[in-house]
Design a protein around this motif. Structure first.
Motif, PDB file in Angstrom:
ATOM      1  N   ASP A   5       6.255   4.717   4.791  1.00  0.00           N
ATOM      2  CA  ASP A   5       7.204   5.696   4.263  1.00  0.00           C
ATOM      3  C   ASP A   5       6.752   7.097   4.663  1.00  0.00           C
ATOM      4  OD1 ASP A   5       8.996   7.232   2.869  1.00  0.00           O
ATOM      5  OD2 ASP A   5       8.334   6.586   0.869  1.00  0.00           O
ATOM      6  N   PRO A   6       7.590   7.863   5.370  1.00  0.00           N
ATOM      7  CA  PRO A   6       7.182   9.222   5.768  1.00  0.00           C
ATOM      8  C   PRO A   6       6.830  10.122   4.594  1.00  0.00           C
ATOM      9  CG  PRO A   6       9.147   8.537   6.960  1.00  0.00           C
ATOM     10  CD  PRO A   6       8.918   7.501   5.904  1.00  0.00           C
ATOM     11  N   ALA A   7       7.355   9.806   3.406  1.00  0.00           N
ATOM     12  CA  ALA A   7       7.081  10.646   2.236  1.00  0.00           C
ATOM     13  C   ALA A   7       5.801  10.245   1.510  1.00  0.00           C
ATOM     14  CB  ALA A   7       8.262  10.586   1.271  1.00  0.00           C
ATOM     15  N   GLN A   8       5.138   9.181   1.967  1.00  0.00           N
ATOM     16  CA  GLN A   8       3.920   8.727   1.295  1.00  0.00           C
ATOM     17  C   GLN A   8       2.822   9.768   1.389  1.00  0.00           C
ATOM     18  OE1 GLN A   8       2.456   4.926   2.648  1.00  0.00           O
ATOM     19  NE2 GLN A   8       0.431   5.211   1.714  1.00  0.00           N
ATOM     20  N   GLU A   9       2.172  10.044   0.260  1.00  0.00           N
ATOM     21  CA  GLU A   9       1.086  11.012   0.218  1.00  0.00           C
ATOM     22  C   GLU A   9      -0.221  10.334   0.594  1.00  0.00           C
ATOM     23  OE1 GLU A   9       0.669  14.211  -0.436  1.00  0.00           O
ATOM     24  OE2 GLU A   9       2.712  14.817  -0.960  1.00  0.00           O
ATOM     25  N   LEU A  10      -0.950  10.961   1.497  1.00  0.00           N
ATOM     26  CA  LEU A  10      -2.258  10.466   1.908  1.00  0.00           C
ATOM     27  C   LEU A  10      -3.355  11.312   1.273  1.00  0.00           C
ATOM     28  CD1 LEU A  10      -1.661   9.819   5.722  1.00  0.00           C
ATOM     29  CD2 LEU A  10      -1.314   8.257   3.801  1.00  0.00           C
ATOM     30  N   GLY A  11      -4.510  10.706   1.087  1.00  0.00           N
ATOM     31  CA  GLY A  11      -5.639  11.425   0.534  1.00  0.00           C
ATOM     32  C   GLY A  11      -6.456  12.109   1.609  1.00  0.00           C
ATOM     33  N   VAL A  12      -7.680  12.475   1.244  1.00  0.00           N
ATOM     34  CA  VAL A  12      -8.570  13.148   2.179  1.00  0.00           C
ATOM     35  C   VAL A  12      -8.843  12.242   3.370  1.00  0.00           C
ATOM     36  CG1 VAL A  12     -10.849  14.174   2.478  1.00  0.00           C
ATOM     37  CG2 VAL A  12      -9.614  14.482   0.331  1.00  0.00           C
ATOM     38  N   GLN A  13      -8.776  12.807   4.585  1.00  0.00           N
ATOM     39  CA  GLN A  13      -8.972  12.084   5.838  1.00  0.00           C
ATOM     40  C   GLN A  13      -8.003  10.909   5.979  1.00  0.00           C
ATOM     41  OE1 GLN A  13     -13.149  11.094   6.077  1.00  0.00           O
ATOM     42  NE2 GLN A  13     -13.710  13.157   6.708  1.00  0.00           N
ATOM     43  N   GLY A  14      -6.809  11.072   5.383  1.00  0.00           N
ATOM     44  CA  GLY A  14      -5.757  10.072   5.551  1.00  0.00           C
ATOM     45  C   GLY A  14      -5.965   8.797   4.768  1.00  0.00           C
ATOM     46  N   SER A  15      -6.754   8.844   3.699  1.00  0.00           N
ATOM     47  CA  SER A  15      -6.966   7.628   2.915  1.00  0.00           C
ATOM     48  C   SER A  15      -5.652   7.188   2.281  1.00  0.00           C
ATOM     49  CB  SER A  15      -8.013   7.881   1.824  1.00  0.00           C
ATOM     50  OG  SER A  15      -7.574   8.902   0.937  1.00  0.00           O
ATOM     51  N   GLY A  16      -5.456   5.871   2.216  1.00  0.00           N
ATOM     52  CA  GLY A  16      -4.220   5.313   1.682  1.00  0.00           C
ATOM     53  C   GLY A  16      -3.520   4.419   2.683  1.00  0.00           C
ATOM     54  N   LEU A  17      -4.018   4.374   3.916  1.00  0.00           N
ATOM     55  CA  LEU A  17      -3.452   3.524   4.949  1.00  0.00           C
ATOM     56  C   LEU A  17      -4.522   2.567   5.469  1.00  0.00           C
ATOM     57  CD1 LEU A  17      -1.423   6.095   7.116  1.00  0.00           C
ATOM     58  CD2 LEU A  17      -0.507   4.519   5.392  1.00  0.00           C
ATOM     59  N   SER A  18      -4.084   1.433   5.979  1.00  0.00           N
ATOM     60  CA  SER A  18      -5.012   0.530   6.649  1.00  0.00           C
ATOM     61  C   SER A  18      -5.398   1.125   8.005  1.00  0.00           C
ATOM     62  CB  SER A  18      -4.365  -0.839   6.840  1.00  0.00           C
ATOM     63  OG  SER A  18      -3.281  -0.747   7.778  1.00  0.00           O
ATOM     64  N   GLY A  19      -6.409   0.528   8.638  1.00  0.00           N
ATOM     65  CA  GLY A  19      -6.839   1.039   9.933  1.00  0.00           C
ATOM     66  C   GLY A  19      -5.739   0.985  10.973  1.00  0.00           C
ATOM     67  N   GLY A  20      -5.015  -0.135  10.998  1.00  0.00           N
ATOM     68  CA  GLY A  20      -3.928  -0.263  11.967  1.00  0.00           C
ATOM     69  C   GLY A  20      -2.798   0.704  11.700  1.00  0.00           C
ATOM     70  N   GLN A  21      -2.449   0.900  10.412  1.00  0.00           N
ATOM     71  CA  GLN A  21      -1.382   1.840  10.074  1.00  0.00           C
ATOM     72  C   GLN A  21      -1.786   3.266  10.452  1.00  0.00           C
ATOM     73  OE1 GLN A  21      -1.052   0.812   5.875  1.00  0.00           O
ATOM     74  NE2 GLN A  21       1.009  -0.032   6.211  1.00  0.00           N
ATOM     75  N   ALA A  22      -3.052   3.642  10.161  1.00  0.00           N
ATOM     76  CA  ALA A  22      -3.519   4.985  10.501  1.00  0.00           C
ATOM     77  C   ALA A  22      -3.459   5.217  12.004  1.00  0.00           C
ATOM     78  CB  ALA A  22      -4.938   5.191   9.984  1.00  0.00           C
ATOM     79  N   GLN A  23      -3.832   4.184  12.777  1.00  0.00           N
ATOM     80  CA  GLN A  23      -3.802   4.332  14.228  1.00  0.00           C
ATOM     81  C   GLN A  23      -2.372   4.526  14.725  1.00  0.00           C
ATOM     82  OE1 GLN A  23      -4.835   0.892  16.756  1.00  0.00           O
ATOM     83  NE2 GLN A  23      -6.260   2.280  17.800  1.00  0.00           N
ATOM     84  N   ARG A  24      -1.422   3.791  14.150  1.00  0.00           N
ATOM     85  CA  ARG A  24      -0.033   3.917  14.572  1.00  0.00           C
ATOM     86  C   ARG A  24       0.555   5.266  14.185  1.00  0.00           C
ATOM     87  NH1 ARG A  24       2.545  -1.180  12.018  1.00  0.00           N
ATOM     88  NH2 ARG A  24       0.545  -1.350  10.949  1.00  0.00           N
TER      89      ARG A  24
END
Length: 546
Positions: free
Chosen positions: A455-474
């Motif tokens: 979701d583009p509106a999803q809030e991420l934490g410090v250094q993008g925490s909140g996503l899996s490794g694959g999601q962060a890479q994408r």
């Protein structure tokens, strides 16, 4: 050590303005001090002689009020100048880091830079509010007051001239020792910040290996060392203050004793003697305070030295050269238009060599995918680092006929590295990265990067925490695609974009890149996956015998 580093005036315009204002206030304060001493002398001697003293007393009160107003004005100007100077130095530091490029930054500890730009420059408040006003008064008030003392009673003036130099001599000797311990304290604080940041970042790994308690003890040891260094600085500060007070008190006492004997002998009138006695402490006060307040400002001075080292390094950087990584040295260059002499936006790399790796030559053309492959350690990512300005290199790399070392990477690259580099904020803000997110374009970029499940509106934490490794890479790949869509002339550079993807998602990503290239994009792809060969128009093999 210089009383004021000339580089402060060079890099911070607010400091220059403050010196002018402080000098003007210092001149007014000097006049008020002399007038105050004169009218107080007149009031006291008049009261003894039985003369009317109402006017003199009124002037004493008015001058006392004016002096208070001038001190308040000096403090307000100092705090304002400290804030503006800190902001200017921080801005200059950021520009200098940008000019030095990511290659320079990669070799530095970011926590140390953060402490310097944060806590260190905040310590300039004491430097401007306490030290510099007294330094200006030393230059302005002390010579004038001593001259007035000499004019009224030359023996007292001579005593002041003889004893005054003793204070700066002792101040310099103590200051040299204090500077050493202060610098050691500042370096300990920087180590503490760096150790703490590294421990927090690697805490999960430390716990898995059972080393978290050891890391905590190391932080505790460094913190205790910082405490001891701070106490050492305080001891030197108290010693310095005691020495300054003792020397100035003895000097004033010498003048007072001499004036007293001459009053008893009838060689000096009461008016002149009292006037000189009132001026004597004021002559020594600024010099004494310079030595005392220097210690309060020493942390800010140490921080500015670190800032100036970075600014000097950026200023001494050649006007043209590899690894600029900062702002474009072709101010008229536009990524949308290119230089007038450019025929096509090709990326031409000729005999590019990084460190001791073999030289590489290739051309990435519009409408094609150039694949760089090879075993680990063969230099695939190093080539990308050189093109983005993060590594020094020899040889030539041009885009549209312009050496990329003279361009900012943002002028001609749309890049996604192995680390996604996400920040706190929404996914949309991470994709747009500093620009106002366009919701439709963000969703399109996420879909193209096979990240349409986030979701583009999803809030991420410090250094993008909140996503899996694959999601962060994408999301990182989506950022590069978003930037490339804004200007398709940019070279789309992706470094191992599928390393955390499954085979099905990887195939979708390869299809996206192939479609971009067929639409005219210049794509430079680094990958160790054999499947990447299927979409490549040109393959650059590294670490493979010819």
């Amino acid at each position: 050590m210089k009383p004021v580093d000339p580089r402060l005036l060079k890099y911070a315009g607010a400091a220059r303005g403050f010196f002018v204002l402080a000098a003007a206030i210092g001149v007014l304060q000097t006049g008020v001090v002399i007038a105050f001493a004169w009218f107080l002398t007149d009031a006291l001697t008049g009261a003894i002689a039985g003369r009317p003293v109402a006017a003199s007393v009124l002037w004493v009160l008015v001058l006392a009020l004016v002096r208070g107003i001038l001190i308040a004005a000096s403090d307000a100007a100092a705090m304002s100048a400290a804030a503006r100077t800190g902001a200017q130095l921080r801005a200059a530091l950021i520009r200098a880091i940008g000019a030095l490029g990511p290659g320079w930054l990669a070799a530095r500890n970011r926590s140390v830079l953060a402490v310097t730009a944060g806590r260190g420059l905040e310590a300039l408040d004491a430097y401007f509010a306490r030290y510099l006003p007294q330094l200006v008064l030393t230059v302005v008030a002390t010579p004038v007051i001593v001259a007035v003392m000499w004019w009224q009673d030359w023996p007292s003036g001579l005593t002041a001239v003889i004893t005054l130099p003793l204070i700066p001599i002792f101040m310099i000797l103590i200051g040299l020792a204090t500077r050493t311990v202060q610098r050691r304290q500042w370096q300990t604080l920087q180590r503490l910040a760096a150790r703490f940041a590294d421990t927090v970042q690697g805490l999960a790994t430390l716990r898995l290996f059972g080393r978290d308690a050891r890391a905590a003890r190391q932080i505790e040891t460094t913190a205790d060392q910082y405490r001891r260094e701070t106490m050492t600085v305080l001891r030197f500060s108290f010693l310095s203050g005691f020495a300054m007070e003792l020397l100035s008190s003895l000097a004033v006492a010498l003048i007072a004793v001499a004036v007293g004997f001459r009053l008893l002998a009838g060689d000096l009138s009461l008016e002149i003697g009292l006037f000189v006695l009132l001026l004597a402490p004021e002559a020594f006060l600024p010099v004494r305070q310079v030595g005392v307040q220097f210690h309060a400002a020493a942390e800010g001075v140490a921080a500015t030295e670190d800032v100036f080292q970075v600014l000097d390094a950026a200023a001494s950087r050649p006007a043209a050269g590899h690894n600029s990584g900062g702002s474009s040295q072709n101010p008229g260059f536009s990524a949308a238009e290119g230089p007038e002499s450019a025929e096509s936006p090709e990326l031409c790399v000729t005999d590019l060599r990084i460190r001791d790796l073999p030289a590489v030559t290739f051309t990435a053309s519009p409408g094609s995918i150039t694949l760089i492959e090879g075993p680990s350690g063969s230099g695939k990512s190093s080539i990308i680092a050189a093109l983005t300005g993060a590594a020094e290199y020899d040889g030539s790399a041009t885009w549209s006929g312009v050496e990329v070392a003279t361009l900012a990477a943002s002028d001609w690259l749309a890049w996604a590295g192995q680390a996604p580099g996400l920040i706190r904020g929404t996914i949309a803000q991470n994709v747009a990265l500093g620009a106002q997110p366009d919701e439709a374009r963000v969703r399109e970029a996420l879909a193209a990067a096979c990240a349409d499940d986030v979701d583009p509106a999803q809030e991420l934490g410090v250094q993008g925490s909140g996503l899996s490794g694959g999601q962060a890479q994408r999301v990182g790949v989506a950022r590069a695609l978003y930037r490339h869509a804004a200007d398709p002339r940019r070279v789309l550079v992706l470094d191992e974009p599928s390393s955390a993807l499954d085979a099905e998602t990887e195939a979708r990503l390869w299809a996206t890149l192939r479609a971009r290239a067929d639409a005219g994009a210049t794509v430079l792809l680094v990958s160790h996956r054999r499947s990447a060969r299927e979409i490549a128009d040109r393959i650059v093999g590294l670490g493979v015998p010819a």
